[in-house]
Design a protein around this motif. Sequence first.
Motif, PDB file in Angstrom:
ATOM      1  N   ARG A 193       0.839  -1.196   0.000  1.00 54.67           N
ATOM      2  CA  ARG A 193       0.000   0.000   0.000  1.00 54.67           C
ATOM      3  C   ARG A 193       0.868   1.237   0.000  1.00 54.67           C
ATOM      4  O   ARG A 193       1.515   1.556   0.989  1.00 54.67           O
ATOM      5  CB  ARG A 193      -0.911  -0.012   1.223  1.00 54.67           C
ATOM      6  N   ARG A 296       7.826  -1.622  16.579  1.00 53.91           N
ATOM      7  CA  ARG A 296       7.123  -0.492  17.159  1.00 53.91           C
ATOM      8  C   ARG A 296       7.661  -0.184  18.549  1.00 53.91           C
ATOM      9  O   ARG A 296       7.952   0.954  18.884  1.00 53.91           O
ATOM     10  CB  ARG A 296       5.624  -0.813  17.225  1.00 53.91           C
ATOM     11  N   ASP A 325       1.717  -2.803   7.822  1.00 56.38           N
ATOM     12  CA  ASP A 325       2.373  -1.796   8.635  1.00 56.38           C
ATOM     13  C   ASP A 325       1.519  -0.542   8.705  1.00 56.38           C
ATOM     14  O   ASP A 325       1.245   0.086   7.698  1.00 56.38           O
ATOM     15  CB  ASP A 325       3.738  -1.486   7.994  1.00 56.38           C
ATOM     16  N   GLY A 326       1.092  -0.183   9.890  1.00 54.29           N
ATOM     17  CA  GLY A 326       0.294   1.031  10.025  1.00 54.29           C
ATOM     18  C   GLY A 326       1.087   2.152  10.641  1.00 54.29           C
ATOM     19  O   GLY A 326       0.534   3.182  11.000  1.00 54.29           O
ATOM     20  N   ASP A 327       2.385   1.962  10.749  1.00 52.54           N
ATOM     21  CA  ASP A 327       3.160   2.827  11.622  1.00 52.54           C
ATOM     22  C   ASP A 327       4.399   3.393  10.920  1.00 52.54           C
ATOM     23  O   ASP A 327       5.268   3.951  11.575  1.00 52.54           O
ATOM     24  CB  ASP A 327       3.574   1.974  12.831  1.00 52.54           C
TER      25      ASP A 327
ATOM     26  N   ALA B  97      -1.528  -2.858  14.919  1.00 55.01           N
ATOM     27  CA  ALA B  97      -0.909  -2.101  13.825  1.00 55.01           C
ATOM     28  C   ALA B  97      -1.972  -1.326  13.063  1.00 55.01           C
ATOM     29  O   ALA B  97      -1.767  -0.186  12.658  1.00 55.01           O
ATOM     30  CB  ALA B  97      -0.179  -3.042  12.877  1.00 55.01           C
ATOM     31  N   ARG B  98      -3.142  -1.938  12.912  1.00 56.85           N
ATOM     32  CA  ARG B  98      -4.293  -1.280  12.308  1.00 56.85           C
ATOM     33  C   ARG B  98      -3.959  -0.440  11.091  1.00 56.85           C
ATOM     34  O   ARG B  98      -4.000   0.788  11.140  1.00 56.85           O
ATOM     35  CB  ARG B  98      -4.960  -0.351  13.331  1.00 56.85           C
ATOM     36  N   PRO B  99      -3.615  -1.086  10.007  1.00 60.39           N
ATOM     37  CA  PRO B  99      -3.331  -0.277   8.833  1.00 60.39           C
ATOM     38  C   PRO B  99      -4.590   0.427   8.385  1.00 60.39           C
ATOM     39  O   PRO B  99      -5.662  -0.171   8.335  1.00 60.39           O
ATOM     40  CB  PRO B  99      -2.893  -1.299   7.786  1.00 60.39           C
ATOM     41  N   GLN B 101      -6.858   2.542   5.553  1.00 64.14           N
ATOM     42  CA  GLN B 101      -7.157   2.190   4.173  1.00 64.14           C
ATOM     43  C   GLN B 101      -6.111   2.747   3.214  1.00 64.14           C
ATOM     44  O   GLN B 101      -5.880   2.190   2.169  1.00 64.14           O
ATOM     45  CB  GLN B 101      -8.540   2.765   3.783  1.00 64.14           C
ATOM     46  N   ALA B 102      -5.511   3.850   3.577  1.00 56.87           N
ATOM     47  CA  ALA B 102      -4.670   4.562   2.614  1.00 56.87           C
ATOM     48  C   ALA B 102      -3.183   4.349   2.858  1.00 56.87           C
ATOM     49  O   ALA B 102      -2.378   5.165   2.507  1.00 56.87           O
ATOM     50  CB  ALA B 102      -4.988   6.054   2.661  1.00 56.87           C
ATOM     51  N   GLY B 103      -2.832   3.221   3.460  1.00 58.88           N
ATOM     52  CA  GLY B 103      -1.405   2.968   3.656  1.00 58.88           C
ATOM     53  C   GLY B 103      -0.949   3.547   4.977  1.00 58.88           C
ATOM     54  O   GLY B 103      -1.756   4.037   5.774  1.00 58.88           O
ATOM     55  N   PRO B 104       0.364   3.466   5.211  1.00 59.96           N
ATOM     56  CA  PRO B 104       0.924   3.900   6.487  1.00 59.96           C
ATOM     57  C   PRO B 104       0.444   5.297   6.863  1.00 59.96           C
ATOM     58  O   PRO B 104       0.401   6.191   6.033  1.00 59.96           O
ATOM     59  CB  PRO B 104       2.426   3.914   6.213  1.00 59.96           C
ATOM     60  N   ARG B 105       0.070   5.465   8.082  1.00 59.73           N
ATOM     61  CA  ARG B 105      -0.337   6.787   8.538  1.00 59.73           C
ATOM     62  C   ARG B 105       0.852   7.736   8.480  1.00 59.73           C
ATOM     63  O   ARG B 105       1.985   7.350   8.760  1.00 59.73           O
ATOM     64  CB  ARG B 105      -0.811   6.706   9.994  1.00 59.73           C
ATOM     65  N   ASP B 106       0.581   8.960   8.158  1.00 66.21           N
ATOM     66  CA  ASP B 106       1.668   9.930   8.150  1.00 66.21           C
ATOM     67  C   ASP B 106       1.981  10.315   9.583  1.00 66.21           C
ATOM     68  O   ASP B 106       1.082  10.459  10.396  1.00 66.21           O
ATOM     69  CB  ASP B 106       1.246  11.188   7.403  1.00 66.21           C
ATOM     70  N   GLY B 107       3.259  10.469   9.835  1.00 68.97           N
ATOM     71  CA  GLY B 107       3.670  11.022  11.110  1.00 68.97           C
ATOM     72  C   GLY B 107       3.307  10.151  12.299  1.00 68.97           C
ATOM     73  O   GLY B 107       3.170  10.633  13.404  1.00 68.97           O
ATOM     74  N   ALA B 108       3.130   8.824  12.086  1.00 66.72           N
ATOM     75  CA  ALA B 108       2.786   7.939  13.191  1.00 66.72           C
ATOM     76  C   ALA B 108       3.862   8.023  14.255  1.00 66.72           C
ATOM     77  O   ALA B 108       3.587   8.129  15.429  1.00 66.72           O
ATOM     78  CB  ALA B 108       2.658   6.515  12.688  1.00 66.72           C
ATOM     79  N   ALA B 109       5.109   7.982  13.824  1.00 64.28           N
ATOM     80  CA  ALA B 109       6.217   8.234  14.731  1.00 64.28           C
ATOM     81  C   ALA B 109       7.047   9.306  14.046  1.00 64.28           C
ATOM     82  O   ALA B 109       7.161   9.312  12.838  1.00 64.28           O
ATOM     83  CB  ALA B 109       7.039   6.964  14.927  1.00 64.28           C
TER      84      ALA B 109
END
Lengths: 516, 516
Positions: A193, A296, A325-327, B97-99, B101-109
């Motif tokens: 993704r 993580r 990977d959500g992170d 992790a909960r991805p 829908q739109a791919g890795p979250r921005d600024g997660a870390a």
Amino acid sequence: MKKRYAAALLGTVALDRAREEALYRQLYFAIRDAILQGRLRPGTRLPSTRSLAADLDVSRNTVVIAFDQLLAEGYVEGRTGAGTYVSATLPEELLSARPGQAGPRDGAAPAQDRLSARGRFLAGIRSHGFAQPLPFSPALPELARFPFDEWARLLARHWRYPKQEFLVGGDAAGYAPLRAAIAAYLGAARAVRCDPEQVLIVSGAQQALDLATRVLIDPGDAVWIEDPGYAGIRGALAASGASLVPVPLDAEGIDVAAGRRRAPQARLAIVTPSHQYPLGVTMPLTRRLELLDWARGAGAVIIEDDYDSEYRYAGRPLAALQGLDGDGRVIYIGTFSKVMFPGLRLGYLVAPKDLVEAFRGLRQLVDSHPSSVAQAALADFISEGYLAAHVRRMRALYAKRQAAMVAELRKRLDGRLSVSPDESGMHLIGYLDDAVDDVALSKAAADRGVVVAALSRLYIDVPPRKGLMLGYAGVAEPTMRRAVATLAGAFDAFFAGGMDPREAPRMALGQGRSGA
Amino acid sequence: MKKRYAAALLGTVALDRAREEALYRQLYFAIRDAILQGRLRPGTRLPSTRSLAADLDVSRNTVVIAFDQLLAEGYVEGRTGAGTYVSATLPEELLSARPGQAGPRDGAAPAQDRLSARGRFLAGIRSHGFAQPLPFSPALPELARFPFDEWARLLARHWRYPKQEFLVGGDAAGYAPLRAAIAAYLGAARAVRCDPEQVLIVSGAQQALDLATRVLIDPGDAVWIEDPGYAGIRGALAASGASLVPVPLDAEGIDVAAGRRRAPQARLAIVTPSHQYPLGVTMPLTRRLELLDWARGAGAVIIEDDYDSEYRYAGRPLAALQGLDGDGRVIYIGTFSKVMFPGLRLGYLVAPKDLVEAFRGLRQLVDSHPSSVAQAALADFISEGYLAAHVRRMRALYAKRQAAMVAELRKRLDGRLSVSPDESGMHLIGYLDDAVDDVALSKAAADRGVVVAALSRLYIDVPPRKGLMLGYAGVAEPTMRRAVATLAGAFDAFFAGGMDPREAPRMALGQGRSGA
């Protein structure tokens, strides 16, 4: 006297009309060397161009051009109405470089004095030139069936009226339409993704690893690598000063619990979850989640090297780890070397959005930007469906080749080499008895023109299993049968020669030989 | 109840027939996300494929394929005769992790947590995408006159029947015939003395610098660089952890005495002796010998960046510093970006013989080997005389363009911008009064589409001279005249706008304004 000496010296310069080098250049170099080597001292007057031309039997113009060049470069100086002199201002103590005729002297100073610590390490790396593709090189795809006519046509399409963008420096991250084509391809084929702007075009998996380790690792940082694993990863990490932490595998791939014990705070883990290199394990979902959970917690990054996942022969391809990977912790890398051909030098790296700028910055410092027209042709090759069609054809072909090789190996080497079919990939491992010296056996096979890399070489800390890597993708069936016969011959000779440690003790017992 | 909940949840999944993505894949992702996000808990029974197909109004096969994929990847498990369940073995605590829908979250870390120190530096680099070539970009050659038809023909020649060598991995040092052609070319054109095996093919001067600094420099090692100098050099060195030692220039180029005072034991000096970048100074022989003498004494290496020496308009080209080196201390680098076109991505590095292996080893780790067919075409382009002919034509063209630009600038900007002709190169410097803010002026010009880089930006420690870099090679005369007019307009506006510090004090005096 000085003048006569110079005339005597220069009058005997050997000019060779048969050489390609112009006569004036030969003369220029002869005089220059005489000055640099101290045979013509500062202040020495050179003969007139007319008399030197006569002595050397060349046109006066030849001498004039040579003198002009020496004058322009400061070797000689003209005194109005008084001829040409070796520059008086050349400090004699500096004239000790004395270039020989054949360029820099070898070994003038030991190389180590000039190399960095990293450079000394690098100088010891076995580097190879072009290697004839031989059975059973593990990374070799079938080259004869690649649609080169289509490929040449796509390249020509872009060369005929090259866009200005291809000629001027391009984007350090790659050609935008190719990045979009790869994002779409990876989404469909691998459940990766990403947006196109997360895709960086690189020259292959090796450059992706080099860039990633430099962006993520400072010297001394701990990095998990799979043990056994791909040797190219170790090299790239060593070049970046990483501290390698070999992590053993179990039946589910990299043993995260073992990694946590050895280096809980590693900065990076490099894994091959789809099809572990070299053992072929596919990492199941729980282990993937466990690995992401560690990353993580540790603030680490995971590099997913998805080197051959296009070739899955049973079931649908498994989704990439990256898609879980959500992170922003997974960097996904892949290459077109295996689905097209290695000489193409194009691959990709999918970075979390907030790391893209660091990668782009490094790429710009490292080699500015990727070459352009091949990127444009590749974008077309993907989006016009040629790549998918080629992969489909090769998947069917490789499945057949794998089955044929397994059958042939079982026929010829049953009991000595244990092979099982694999649902994916381009190579199998033929396992040997753990007492067999697979490195020596691999060498014996190589002497006969069969490349079967020793499995034990890919282990670092873990007690190695013994085996041979058998790439089948690039080997046509008739060649494969001959190669298996050759390999069987190598086995016969190897074990008959008493080099088999399984045999040695028995022979020692029976004949009173001392142990090896 | 659980079953009914799952049926209710999944029966409302939105499948979009208009999307390109297959329906089974849409369903697969929907169920996968529901599992990963905890909406379907481990152990939950899924509805039967038949009832879900009816609810969603899709073929039963669509649901079967989606379930198969989930089964293969371990998200669900089948219980014989009892339906399909979300895998009970999925550890719930890992399901965070909960991805999205739109791919890795921005600024997660925050990105800095994952970057190395080097990576954080890199993330701050201004990287640029493709830039429309504009007057007066200093490194831009004329692109319209390049013989692309010949070039395409040479490429096609090699693509038609590609040698196996081009398809399989090649030599990390480059294609042997190209290395030979470059050695011959450099010997003839630049008096570089080398064997073909000393030539490494690289993607350009930037890669040459990156490889050289990694082979020669450990973090913290001192490196002399010219002040002012090329910004790309600073970047490459910073990426390798070098300690930069800016060394001022005098009329003869880098001031070796000043360098000796600042860092006598530097490991490396990077110089542009043929045509100093940016000031255009040519280093005379005595200074060259002095530099070599320092390197010999210090055990250092010199990188000679010979970036534009092909374009010499008066007299013959001066010989390279490399040819004076008798001690294996000079690494000579050059690129085809300026004599052909930047998008080509081919250049070379000539290493002393005993350092070749270290370079080859690093190249192998960094990006395996250069792409092949372009190398073969370039070898032909050189050895069949096309390169020399093109350089000859461009030399005549650029000389004319330089003269025209000098005339036009003197006509339009006399007294405000001081330009003098130069015997070589592809750019001139227009000097400004030292009180002028050349960075602001450059920005004002850029706003009008004219790229004139500020000279002061290229200085590090030395008090900067103010000026504008004016590349003329790639600018046809009519365009150049328009661009000079635009530039003159920018000057008018800039100085009229009171942004000129030369004006400011006067205005302050007359109108009581406080100083800026």
